[in-house]
Design a protein around this motif. Structure first.
Motif, PDB file in Angstrom:
ATOM      1  N   PHE A 223       0.867  -1.178   0.000  1.00  0.00           N
ATOM      2  CA  PHE A 223       0.000   0.000   0.000  1.00  0.00           C
ATOM      3  C   PHE A 223       0.908   1.234   0.000  1.00  0.00           C
ATOM      4  N   THR A 224       0.662   2.147  -0.936  1.00  0.00           N
ATOM      5  CA  THR A 224       1.472   3.358  -1.047  1.00  0.00           C
ATOM      6  C   THR A 224       0.579   4.577  -0.882  1.00  0.00           C
ATOM      7  N   PHE A 225       0.979   5.461   0.019  1.00  0.00           N
ATOM      8  CA  PHE A 225       0.233   6.685   0.301  1.00  0.00           C
ATOM      9  C   PHE A 225       1.063   7.875  -0.175  1.00  0.00           C
ATOM     10  N   VAL A 226       0.468   8.690  -1.063  1.00  0.00           N
ATOM     11  CA  VAL A 226       1.178   9.814  -1.668  1.00  0.00           C
ATOM     12  C   VAL A 226       0.464  11.115  -1.300  1.00  0.00           C
ATOM     13  N   PRO A 227       1.156  12.079  -0.681  1.00  0.00           N
ATOM     14  CA  PRO A 227       0.517  13.366  -0.370  1.00  0.00           C
ATOM     15  C   PRO A 227       0.026  14.047  -1.645  1.00  0.00           C
ATOM     16  N   ALA A 228      -1.052  14.785  -1.534  1.00  0.00           N
ATOM     17  CA  ALA A 228      -1.633  15.466  -2.693  1.00  0.00           C
ATOM     18  C   ALA A 228      -0.623  16.410  -3.325  1.00  0.00           C
ATOM     19  N   GLY A 229      -0.515  16.337  -4.658  1.00  0.00           N
ATOM     20  CA  GLY A 229       0.344  17.248  -5.399  1.00  0.00           C
ATOM     21  C   GLY A 229       1.811  16.873  -5.443  1.00  0.00           C
ATOM     22  N   VAL A 230       2.194  15.782  -4.788  1.00  0.00           N
ATOM     23  CA  VAL A 230       3.604  15.386  -4.754  1.00  0.00           C
ATOM     24  C   VAL A 230       3.958  14.605  -6.018  1.00  0.00           C
ATOM     25  N   ARG A 231       5.082  14.954  -6.614  1.00  0.00           N
ATOM     26  CA  ARG A 231       5.581  14.254  -7.800  1.00  0.00           C
ATOM     27  C   ARG A 231       6.620  13.232  -7.363  1.00  0.00           C
ATOM     28  N   ARG A 232       6.541  12.034  -7.959  1.00  0.00           N
ATOM     29  CA  ARG A 232       7.410  10.931  -7.544  1.00  0.00           C
ATOM     30  C   ARG A 232       8.446  10.615  -8.606  1.00  0.00           C
ATOM     31  N   TYR A 233       9.579  10.065  -8.151  1.00  0.00           N
ATOM     32  CA  TYR A 233      10.575   9.534  -9.066  1.00  0.00           C
ATOM     33  C   TYR A 233      10.091   8.213  -9.642  1.00  0.00           C
ATOM     34  N   VAL A 234      10.276   8.027 -10.948  1.00  0.00           N
ATOM     35  CA  VAL A 234      10.018   6.743 -11.594  1.00  0.00           C
ATOM     36  C   VAL A 234      11.122   6.522 -12.622  1.00  0.00           C
ATOM     37  N   LEU A 235      11.301   5.284 -13.042  1.00  0.00           N
ATOM     38  CA  LEU A 235      12.251   4.997 -14.106  1.00  0.00           C
ATOM     39  C   LEU A 235      11.690   5.467 -15.444  1.00  0.00           C
ATOM     40  N   LYS A 236      12.564   5.986 -16.288  1.00  0.00           N
ATOM     41  CA  LYS A 236      12.120   6.461 -17.599  1.00  0.00           C
ATOM     42  C   LYS A 236      11.581   5.316 -18.444  1.00  0.00           C
ATOM     43  N   ARG A 237      12.157   4.138 -18.283  1.00  0.00           N
ATOM     44  CA  ARG A 237      11.712   2.953 -19.021  1.00  0.00           C
ATOM     45  C   ARG A 237      11.504   1.810 -18.046  1.00  0.00           C
ATOM     46  N   GLN A 238      10.785   0.789 -18.492  1.00  0.00           N
ATOM     47  CA  GLN A 238      10.527  -0.370 -17.654  1.00  0.00           C
ATOM     48  C   GLN A 238      11.277  -1.611 -18.112  1.00  0.00           C
ATOM     49  N   ALA A 239      11.868  -1.591 -19.306  1.00  0.00           N
ATOM     50  CA  ALA A 239      12.576  -2.755 -19.830  1.00  0.00           C
ATOM     51  C   ALA A 239      14.027  -2.399 -20.124  1.00  0.00           C
ATOM     52  N   PHE A 240      14.947  -3.294 -19.721  1.00  0.00           N
ATOM     53  CA  PHE A 240      16.377  -3.050 -19.882  1.00  0.00           C
ATOM     54  C   PHE A 240      17.074  -4.346 -20.283  1.00  0.00           C
ATOM     55  N   GLY A 241      18.193  -4.192 -20.998  1.00  0.00           N
ATOM     56  CA  GLY A 241      19.074  -5.319 -21.225  1.00  0.00           C
ATOM     57  C   GLY A 241      19.840  -5.615 -19.944  1.00  0.00           C
ATOM     58  N   LEU A 242      20.376  -6.815 -19.822  1.00  0.00           N
ATOM     59  CA  LEU A 242      21.075  -7.205 -18.597  1.00  0.00           C
ATOM     60  C   LEU A 242      22.257  -6.295 -18.310  1.00  0.00           C
ATOM     61  N   ALA A 243      23.110  -6.050 -19.310  1.00  0.00           N
ATOM     62  CA  ALA A 243      24.291  -5.214 -19.097  1.00  0.00           C
ATOM     63  C   ALA A 243      23.887  -3.798 -18.690  1.00  0.00           C
ATOM     64  N   GLU A 244      22.850  -3.265 -19.326  1.00  0.00           N
ATOM     65  CA  GLU A 244      22.387  -1.916 -18.995  1.00  0.00           C
ATOM     66  C   GLU A 244      21.879  -1.864 -17.560  1.00  0.00           C
ATOM     67  N   PHE A 245      21.129  -2.882 -17.154  1.00  0.00           N
ATOM     68  CA  PHE A 245      20.607  -2.898 -15.790  1.00  0.00           C
ATOM     69  C   PHE A 245      21.740  -2.990 -14.772  1.00  0.00           C
ATOM     70  N   LEU A 246      22.691  -3.883 -15.004  1.00  0.00           N
ATOM     71  CA  LEU A 246      23.790  -4.039 -14.058  1.00  0.00           C
ATOM     72  C   LEU A 246      24.598  -2.749 -13.931  1.00  0.00           C
ATOM     73  N   GLY A 247      24.673  -1.975 -15.008  1.00  0.00           N
ATOM     74  CA  GLY A 247      25.367  -0.699 -14.949  1.00  0.00           C
ATOM     75  C   GLY A 247      24.672   0.318 -14.070  1.00  0.00           C
TER      76      GLY A 247
END
Length: 339
Positions: A223-247
């Motif tokens: 369960f995640t509770f987010v205050p009104a109007g707050v912007r969150r960090y997210v990854l720009k993409r959801q899929a990565f190659g193994l080498a890219e992820f390990l980096g």
């Protein structure tokens, strides 16, 4: 990693519909009625809206999945069906979309001799770029898991500041279909009031397909509770190659590993859920379980993303990425530190 803009839209909207008909057969001694079903029992005249349910996005970065299985019972040709929820993991706005959709169903060829016609329909919502992991054959041998969540969402308490709060809890079912689960909180960065809300929420969950004496079953939910109007960090993409992820992981230049993916039924995909360092990360692989992958999966589970700040780590808690593992060999040796 970035802050998502409120003006961004989503590109992939999926609502998968499947209609299964529940038909009965009547047996008398050594004979069996093999007459074809009536048009109503075959659902051949079923009328439903042309536009299928769409993903009800709350935010540009919203990719919460949802699933509903409904039993529909038609008693009159000019009225919608009576609806019983058999399974539900969808949040309130998804349920609203589905309920508005099925209430417009009609079965105009239904006659008094048909009695009540029953059908089962499933709705799956996805707004994620992650490719689904292929079907795990072992899953078919597991006990039925028919969680039914409450109709309404949790009403979050008033929150001050700009910190996102996460609570992870387990619900263990050991009774029959009407028995509430035993609830335990295994991680919390929220207040006591938030924890009480989570406990009350999970106490309403039921598993109607259970019977007294069935083996215990358990689930875990965040369960995640987010205050009104707050912007969150997210990854720009959801899929990565193994080498890219390990980096992107901590101490990437000091990693040491030697894995031969050619012995692991390659290529394959991983879903990596970010929980560390507060909880162990979760890593799931595509396809049937392969003992040759066990050591690699444990090694991947121990990898931690190199967050820029504690806030970034907290904001991204619970997010899932997909990692493409190729064929070949991964041989990593610690590299000298750059001058």
């Amino acid at each position: 990693m970035n802050h998502p803009s409120k003006k961004q839209g989503f590109e992939r909207i999926v609502a998968v519909l499947g209609l299964a008909v529940a038909l009965g057969t009547c047996a008398h001694a050594q004979t069996q009625d093999v007459s074809p079903p009536s048009p109503a029992h075959a659902l051949s005249c079923l009328q439903r809206p042309e536009r299928a349910p769409q993903y009800p996005s709350k935010h540009s970065y919203d990719n919460t999945p949802g699933f509903m299985r409904l039993q529909l019972q038609f008693a009159k040709p000019d009225e919608g069906p009576t609806v019983r929820v058999l399974s539900n993991t969808a949040r309130e706005d998804m349920q609203d979309v589905v309920m508005r959709y099925v209430e417009r169903y009609r079965l105009p060829c239904l006659t008094p001799t048909d009695g009540i016609v029953s059908a089962v329909q499933e709705f799956s919502f996805s707004n994620s770029d992650l490719a689904p992991l292929p079907y795990d054959e072992e899953g078919a041998r597991r006990p039925a898991f028919c969680i039914v969540m409450p109709r309404k969402d949790v009403e979050p308490p008033s929150m001050l500041g700009n910190s996102v709060s996460h609570i992870v809890a387990t619900a263990a079912f050991s009774g029959d279909g009407e028995s509430p689960p035993e609830v335990k909180i295994i991680h919390s960065s929220g207040t006591g009031a938030m924890e009480a809300l989570v406990r009350e929420r999970l106490a309403e969950y039921r598993m109607p397909c259970r019977h007294a004496g069935d083996a215990p079953q358990a689930m875990r939910q965040q369960f995640t509770f987010v205050p009104a109007g707050v912007r969150r960090y997210v990854l720009k993409r959801q899929a990565f190659g193994l080498a890219e992820f390990l980096g992107m992981t901590t101490d990437a230049r000091q990693l040491q590993a030697d894995f031969d993916f050619n012995t692991m039924n390659c290529p394959f995909k991983l879903h990596y859920s970010i929980y560390g360092p507060a909880l162990p990360n979760e890593v799931r692989a595509s396809g049937k379980k392969d003992p040759n992958r066990v050591a690699f999966l444990h090694w991947m589970k121990a990898r931690q993303l190199a967050f820029a700040s504690d806030r970034q780590a907290n904001d991204m808690f619970g997010q899932t990425v997909q990692i493409d593992v190729p064929c070949g060999r991964l041989n990593l040796q610690p590299q000298p530190s750059p001058n």
